[in-house]
Design a protein around this motif. Structure first.
Motif, PDB file in Angstrom:
ATOM      1  N   ALA A 180       0.689  -1.199  -0.112  1.00 18.58           N
ATOM      2  CA  ALA A 180      -0.077  -0.009   0.013  1.00 18.58           C
ATOM      3  C   ALA A 180       0.558   1.340   0.199  1.00 18.58           C
ATOM      4  O   ALA A 180       0.724   2.288  -0.762  1.00 18.58           O
ATOM      5  N   GLN A 198      -4.420   6.815   7.890  1.00 21.30           N
ATOM      6  CA  GLN A 198      -4.597   6.414   6.396  1.00 21.30           C
ATOM      7  C   GLN A 198      -4.431   5.035   6.235  1.00 21.30           C
ATOM      8  O   GLN A 198      -5.352   4.318   5.421  1.00 21.30           O
ATOM      9  N   GLN A 220      -7.120   1.384   5.552  1.00 20.19           N
ATOM     10  CA  GLN A 220      -7.367   0.189   4.455  1.00 20.19           C
ATOM     11  C   GLN A 220      -7.182  -1.075   4.927  1.00 20.19           C
ATOM     12  O   GLN A 220      -7.506  -1.952   4.152  1.00 20.19           O
TER      13      GLN A 220
END
Length: 108
Positions: free
Chosen positions: A23, A35, A39
């Protein structure tokens, strides 16, 4: 003390750490821990623990901006793994070629 190859191998041994690293690699900029946590279906503390392991292996760099920490990936340490695996690829290529030569000589 662990050598760098061992640290990198241990860091990428965990599937979740590989996902986090991936990622970060595909992100267009550094990502905050919030952030990254968004995910994955694991806690922020879990993500932080994985990031710490990746950082210790040199695969993630963390910078602070105010109270937030931002992470970016550094794939350079993976080159050491490539070099280590390359030695064994050469070994097995040679062994297979030698076996082929041996079997060819037995057919004659």
């Amino acid at each position: 003390m662990q050598d760098n190859v061992t640290k990198v191998l241990k860091a990428i041994a965990d599937p979740k750490r590989r996902e986090i690293f991936h990622a970060l690699i595909i992100a267009s900029s550094a990502l905050s821990i919030s952030q990254i946590s968004g995910q994955f279906a694991i806690s922020r503390q879990g993500v932080t623990k994985h990031i710490k392991t990746l950082q210790e292996a040199g695969l993630v760099e963390i910078t602070a901006s105010g109270r937030e920490r931002f992470c970016s990936a550094d794939a350079k340490p993976l080159k050491q793994i490539t070099e280590w695996v390359s030695f064994y690829e050469q070994f097995w290529d040679s062994a297979i070629n030698n076996l082929g030569d041996f079997l060819d000589s037995k057919e004659s």
